[in-house]
Design a protein around this motif. Structure first.
Motif, short mmCIF file in Angstrom:
data_model
loop_
_atom_site.label_atom_id
_atom_site.label_comp_id
_atom_site.label_asym_id
_atom_site.label_seq_id
_atom_site.Cartn_x
_atom_site.Cartn_y
_atom_site.Cartn_z
N GLY A 185 -80.20 11.98 -6.78
CA GLY A 185 -81.45 12.62 -6.42
C GLY A 185 -82.69 11.96 -6.97
N LEU A 186 -82.63 10.64 -7.18
CA LEU A 186 -83.77 9.92 -7.76
C LEU A 186 -84.46 8.99 -6.76
N SER A 187 -83.95 8.91 -5.54
CA SER A 187 -84.47 7.94 -4.56
C SER A 187 -85.96 8.11 -4.32
N ASP A 188 -86.42 9.36 -4.30
CA ASP A 188 -87.83 9.61 -3.97
C ASP A 188 -88.80 9.13 -5.03
N LEU A 189 -88.28 8.78 -6.21
CA LEU A 189 -89.14 8.34 -7.30
C LEU A 189 -89.51 6.86 -7.21
N PHE A 190 -88.78 6.10 -6.39
CA PHE A 190 -88.97 4.65 -6.39
C PHE A 190 -89.09 4.10 -4.97
N GLU A 191 -90.28 3.59 -4.66
CA GLU A 191 -90.48 2.91 -3.38
C GLU A 191 -90.06 1.45 -3.47
N HIS A 192 -90.03 0.90 -4.68
CA HIS A 192 -89.78 -0.53 -4.86
C HIS A 192 -88.55 -0.72 -5.76
N VAL A 193 -87.54 -1.38 -5.21
CA VAL A 193 -86.29 -1.61 -5.92
C VAL A 193 -85.92 -3.09 -5.78
N PHE A 194 -85.61 -3.72 -6.91
CA PHE A 194 -85.29 -5.15 -6.93
C PHE A 194 -83.91 -5.36 -7.54
N SER A 195 -83.15 -6.28 -6.93
CA SER A 195 -81.79 -6.57 -7.34
C SER A 195 -81.66 -8.01 -7.81
N ALA A 196 -80.73 -8.25 -8.72
CA ALA A 196 -80.48 -9.62 -9.19
C ALA A 196 -80.00 -10.54 -8.08
N THR A 197 -79.55 -9.97 -6.96
CA THR A 197 -79.15 -10.80 -5.83
C THR A 197 -80.35 -11.53 -5.22
N ILE A 230 -90.02 10.52 -15.91
CA ILE A 230 -90.71 9.63 -14.97
C ILE A 230 -91.89 10.33 -14.32
N LEU A 231 -91.70 11.57 -13.90
CA LEU A 231 -92.77 12.30 -13.23
C LEU A 231 -93.96 12.58 -14.15
N SER A 232 -93.74 12.52 -15.45
CA SER A 232 -94.82 12.77 -16.40
C SER A 232 -95.63 11.51 -16.70
N LEU A 233 -95.18 10.37 -16.16
CA LEU A 233 -95.83 9.08 -16.45
C LEU A 233 -96.66 8.62 -15.24
N PRO A 234 -97.97 8.56 -15.37
CA PRO A 234 -98.84 8.27 -14.21
C PRO A 234 -99.06 6.78 -13.97
N TYR A 235 -97.98 5.99 -13.98
CA TYR A 235 -98.11 4.55 -13.83
C TYR A 235 -97.23 4.07 -12.68
N SER A 275 -86.64 12.26 -22.97
CA SER A 275 -87.79 13.08 -23.32
C SER A 275 -88.72 12.36 -24.30
N GLU A 276 -88.21 11.33 -24.99
CA GLU A 276 -89.02 10.55 -25.92
C GLU A 276 -89.88 9.51 -25.22
N LEU A 277 -89.54 9.18 -23.97
CA LEU A 277 -90.18 8.06 -23.29
C LEU A 277 -91.70 8.20 -23.12
N PRO A 278 -92.21 9.34 -22.63
CA PRO A 278 -93.66 9.43 -22.43
C PRO A 278 -94.47 9.15 -23.69
N GLU A 279 -94.05 9.69 -24.82
CA GLU A 279 -94.78 9.48 -26.07
C GLU A 279 -94.73 8.01 -26.49
N PRO A 316 -77.30 11.67 -12.96
CA PRO A 316 -78.49 11.03 -13.52
C PRO A 316 -78.47 11.12 -15.04
N VAL A 317 -79.15 10.22 -15.69
CA VAL A 317 -79.34 10.34 -17.13
C VAL A 317 -80.15 11.61 -17.40
N PRO A 318 -79.71 12.46 -18.32
CA PRO A 318 -80.42 13.72 -18.57
C PRO A 318 -81.90 13.52 -18.89
N GLY A 319 -82.74 14.29 -18.19
CA GLY A 319 -84.17 14.27 -18.46
C GLY A 319 -84.94 13.13 -17.84
N VAL A 320 -84.26 12.24 -17.10
CA VAL A 320 -84.96 11.05 -16.62
C VAL A 320 -85.98 11.39 -15.54
N ARG A 321 -85.67 12.32 -14.65
CA ARG A 321 -86.61 12.66 -13.59
C ARG A 321 -87.90 13.25 -14.17
#
Length: 220
Positions: free
Chosen positions: A118-130, A92-97, A206-210, A84-89
């Motif tokens: 180990g990121l599957s549980d973070l996303f119920e909705h996944v869309f592909s260019a297909t 994401i968990l810090s963002l209530p959207y 880590s910059e994303l939430p701000e 995973p990209v470092p710090g991404v989990r």
């Protein structure tokens, strides 16, 4: 507010691996490319559009089993090497959207990437260019994701690592944050995303939430 995440290079650090394997298989098929060529020309582009562009530019026909060979090699390497990209989990968990994934990759590749990192549980909705007629830089995929999620495009924020993805988000009427923390991003990548139209570019998740908070806060 809907957060739309690209997958490769944003959630998972896959682009270095995928560009290398892509180039190896194309070269074996008699259509020589380097990993750097692939990264420069096709990061963020759907496989269907990549094949069409190669055939048009090189005046060749890509063998019908290219996609199958590429996916087999990629999936094998992803199982053991993808991270995973470092710090991404944590970000994401810090963002209530509400959030979703909108990626140029196939559904199978997206699912594998999220599972092994180990990121599957973070996303119920996944869309592909297909699922759409035209991949990035066309806005189709992001507009499809917003429609399926019941969100107005102006209320969406896209997190993207590619010029094609940034252009697609802007064409969709969405706000976009450029990300340059993937292993494939060189020193010129920040300016590439800015040139594509990203008003803000971050290097660490880590910059994303701000940054998200700044985007949605009313200006005085």
């Amino acid at each position: 507010m809907l957060l739309i995440f690209d997958c490769d290079g944003v959630l998972v650090d896959s682009e270095v691996l995928s560009c290398r394997i892509d180039a190896e298989i194309l070269t074996e098929m008699g259509v020589p490319y380097t990993a750097e060529d692939i990264a420069r020309q096709f990061v963020g582009v759907s496989l269907k559009d990549q094949i069409a562009r190669i055939e048009a530019e090189r005046g060749c026909t890509i063998p019908a089993d290219f996609s199958k060979r590429l996916n087999h090699a990629l999936f094998e390497r992803f199982e053991t090497e993808l991270q995973p990209v470092p710090g991404v989990r944590e970000a994401i968990l810090s963002l209530p959207y509400p959030r979703c994934v909108a990626s140029s990759s196939t559904p199978e590749r997206i699912a594998l990437s999220l599972r092994v990192t180990g990121l599957s549980d973070l996303f119920e909705h996944v869309f592909s260019a297909t699922e759409v007629a035209c991949g990035k830089p066309a806005p189709d995929l992001f507009l499809h994701a917003a429609a399926q999620m019941g969100a107005n495009p102006r209320d969406c924020v896209v997190i993207e690592d590619s010029s094609a993805g940034v252009q697609a988000a802007i064409a969709a009427g969405m706000r976009v944050i450029g990300f340059i923390g993937g292993g494939h991003c060189g020193p010129e990548h920040r300016e590439k995303l800015r040139a594509a139209g990203a008003p803000v570019v971050i290097e660490r998740m880590s910059e994303l939430p701000e940054i998200i908070q700044q985007l949605i806060s009313p200006h005085p």
